[in-house]
Enzyme design. Structure first.
Site, PDB file in Angstrom:
ATOM      1  CG  ASN A  30     -14.043  31.565  51.675  1.00 42.64           C
ATOM      2  OD1 ASN A  30     -14.829  32.004  50.844  1.00 42.64           O
ATOM      3  ND2 ASN A  30     -14.264  30.424  52.300  1.00 42.64           N
ATOM      4  CG  ASP A  31     -15.503  35.353  54.412  1.00 42.42           C
ATOM      5  OD1 ASP A  31     -16.213  34.491  53.860  1.00 42.42           O
ATOM      6  OD2 ASP A  31     -15.164  35.323  55.598  1.00 42.42           O
ATOM      7  CB  VAL A  32     -11.418  39.349  50.675  1.00 41.33           C
ATOM      8  CG1 VAL A  32     -11.303  39.714  52.144  1.00 41.33           C
ATOM      9  CG2 VAL A  32     -10.365  38.334  50.287  1.00 41.33           C
ATOM     10  CB  VAL A  33     -12.448  36.244  46.347  1.00 39.48           C
ATOM     11  CG1 VAL A  33     -11.085  36.908  46.344  1.00 39.48           C
ATOM     12  CG2 VAL A  33     -12.378  34.913  47.082  1.00 39.48           C
TER      13      VAL A  33
ATOM     14  CB  ALA B 281     -18.087  35.645  57.223  1.00 38.58           C
TER      15      ALA B 281
END
Lengths: 120, 493
Positions: free
Chosen positions: B409-412, B450
């Protein structure tokens, strides 16, 4: 013939500096894909502390020193054996698609493979 | 005769010296060989051989013990053998049976053991050597402090990663409290130095000061690690790995053992480098990880994102990928939680058989420690030449038909590029939003680690496939098999 060594003062600092530099350079070349085995592998390397534990335990005089020395060896042995076991296990899993035990660099393996696919 | 006697007394020393030299070389050369997946297995084997040589040679210390310890020698030798047998067999068994998803916890434990061993050696030296030189004493205490912090901190990290401690423990004035604990520990260390150097009777007995020093150092490790959130654990494990290395190196100086000094300092530098790399991948400084509470940043305003979430059936998404030319898969920790790696590779093989060009894109912080996702994919049988790191693949998303995001999720999240108010602003991300089509496999509409809304999911080119990653992949496999398409010649493996 005297092999007794004494590392003190600047000699110790030189040794630390060179070792730290070697560690930095060697580890800097490890690709990100291997960072977990690298971490467990370097974790294994500091398991050498077990040798210090053996020295301390063999020279223990009081019961207190024996107990502490025993734990030093126990923990150090756990660090070394465990670190090796997991690192070896993980590294055995990394395989290439072209040749399972390829000796070529993976970049060349891949490009040959890609050309073959286009030809068909 | 005299020279023969001299030779015989020096022999154990020389053998130990030669064995430790060989070990130090094999460690360096072994780590050097870890720079490629092809040579890495032989690298760890060489390092292991070095360890065995050094441990066997260390029994020769028995020939050279002090007069006071001589009566204990047979008992001590027995204790060494017992401790070696118990410690190594338990750790070996644990290391051979642990699940790959639990690897970060396992490394944290082994690391804590190493820190504990360094601390215990320091304690033995402090009790044993009543009149150490000033330098030796200070170095012993530094190694003791770092080793003890690493031990208790690693144990807390283990408990957090294992899910035993679910919430980060935070209270007001925590940093001040931790600083006071550190100052108190240093004060006891300073007191020990002064008490042993002066001839006057100290206010507090030296043994009890040593105990208090260790108690405070262990407490410091606990208090330092408790407030750090689960997502920051990769950095924390890495720091403690460096700490243990440093502690081992310092105790190596105290014991005048160059193998310990070299091995410890190499690991210290390696741990520092990995820590900095991890912190960079999260776009945070190391100090920021340790001292600030990530979850505290104010929540994003709602309604800032246009578009809607478009659900799609797993089978339809699977079929769409079968007809695509190229697919890049972005696996995240959610995939590992669902134990979906095996099914994912089965699906990938189906796509490859149909002539689809499939690649994996791995973010540096995918997983709970650096590189864990690579290991999890390797475990499922994914060849490593299909696995690409962020910098190597990020430009290819723009020319790719489908980006399949599974459990990440957060890394994209494009907010890391565009939204200055976002807590992850500046973090390097995988450019999945540039792909012609994006499929996101997710358990539900929840937010990432996050706790930030992801604009990617609302984009026109994005469809959401809800469900457990493994269940979704099984449906995708069934749908593609159901098409009954023949394999494309030359591509099938």
């Amino acid at each position: 013939m005297d092999f007794q060594i004494s590392i003190s003062g600047f000699v110790a600092i030189y040794l630390f500096m060179l070792a730290a530099f070697a560690g930095w350079v060697i580890i800097g070349r490890v690709p990100a894909i291997l960072h977990t085995p690298l971490m467990s592998g370097s974790n294994f390397v500091h398991g050498i502390v077990v040798v210090g534990g053996i020295y301390a335990l063999l020279n223990a005089v009081t019961m207190q020193e024996q107990v502490l020395g025993f734990f030093a060896v126990l923990f150090g042995a756990g660090n070394a054996a465990g670190g090796y076991a997991v690192t070896d296990r993980m590294l055995a899993m990394f395989q290439t698609s072209a040749h399972p035990i390829a000796h070529a660099k993976h970049g060349t393996v891949k490009s040959i493979h890609a050309k073959k696919a286009k030809a068909h | 005769m005299d020279s023969l006697h001299h030779f015989l007394t020096m022999l154990p020393q020389s053998v130990i010296g030669a064995a430790d030299l060989a070990a130090a070389f094999l460690f360096l050369y072994g780590l050097h060989r870890m720079s490629s997946p092809v040579t890495a297995p032989s690298g760890i084997f060489l390092a292991g051989a070095g360890m065995i040589v050094a441990v066997l040679a260390s029994f020769l210390y028995g020939f050279d013990v002090s007069a006071a310890a001589r009566p204990n020698l047979s008992v001590n030798l027995g204790l060494v053998v017992i401790a070696l047998a118990i410690g190594s067999s338990l750790a070996w068994w644990a290391g051979r049976t642990v699940a790959m998803t639990a690897m970060p916890q396992m490394v944290a434990i082994y690391n804590g053991l190493g820190g504990g061993a360094a601390g215990a050696i320091a304690a033995v030296e402090l009790f044993h050597n009543k009149t150490p030189g000033m330098t030796t004493l200070i170095v012993t205490l530094c190694g003791a402090l770092i080793g003890a912090v690493s031990m208790s901190g690693s144990l807390i990290a283990w408990a957090k990663l294992d899910g035993m401690i679910k919430q980060p423990l935070r209270f007001k004035g925590q940093q001040l409290f931790n600083a006071l604990v550190l100052i108190a520990t240093l004060a006891f260390g300073g007191f020990l130095v002064m008490a042993t150097q002066s001839s006057a009777t100290p206010v507090l007995s030296i043994p009890s000061s040593i105990y208090l020093f260790f108690a405070l150092a262990l407490a410091l490790g606990v208090f330092m690690t408790l407030p750090i959130g689960g997502a920051d654990m990769p950095v924390v494990i890495s720091i403690f790995n460096a700490f243990t290395g440093l502690a081992v190196g310092l105790e190596g100086f105290v014991l005048q053992n160059p193998a310990l000094m070299i091995a410890g300092m190499v690991v210290g530098a390696a741990g520092l480098l990995l820590t900095l790399l991890m912190a960079k991948a999260m776009n945070r400084s190391v100090a920021n990880v340790i001292f600030t509470n990530f979850g505290d940043i104010k929540k994003q305003k709602p309604g800032a994102i246009k578009g809607s979430l478009k659900p799609m059936a797993p089978g339809d998404a699977g079929i769409a990928m079968r007809y695509a030319k190229s697919v890049i898969i972005v696996p995240g920790y959610g995939l590992a939680v669902a134990q979906g790696q095996g099914k994912l590779y089965e699906f990938v093989k189906l796509l490859q058989a149909g002539g689809v060009d499939v690649k994996f894109a791995v973010h540096p912080v995918a997983g709970r420690m650096p590189g864990q996702m690579d290991v999890l994919l390797a475990e499922a049988g994914v060849p490593y030449d299909l696995i690409f790191q962020l910098d190597d693949i990020n430009e290819q998303f723009a020319t790719t038909d489908v980006a399949l995001v599974i459990g990440a999720n957060d890394v994209v999240n494009p907010a890391a590029r565009s939204d200055k108010s976002s807590p992850i602003f500046g973090m390097p991300i995988l450019n999945t939003y540039q792909a012609k089509k994006v499929f996101v496999v997710k358990r539900g509409e929840g937010k990432g680690y996050a706790g930030i809304v992801n604009a990617l999911f609302y984009g026109d080119n994005c469809d959401m496939v809800y469900g457990d990653a493994q269940a979704v992949l099984i449906k995708m496999i069934e749908a593609v098999r159901g098409l009954g398409l023949p394999a494309v010649a030359g591509k099938s493996k």
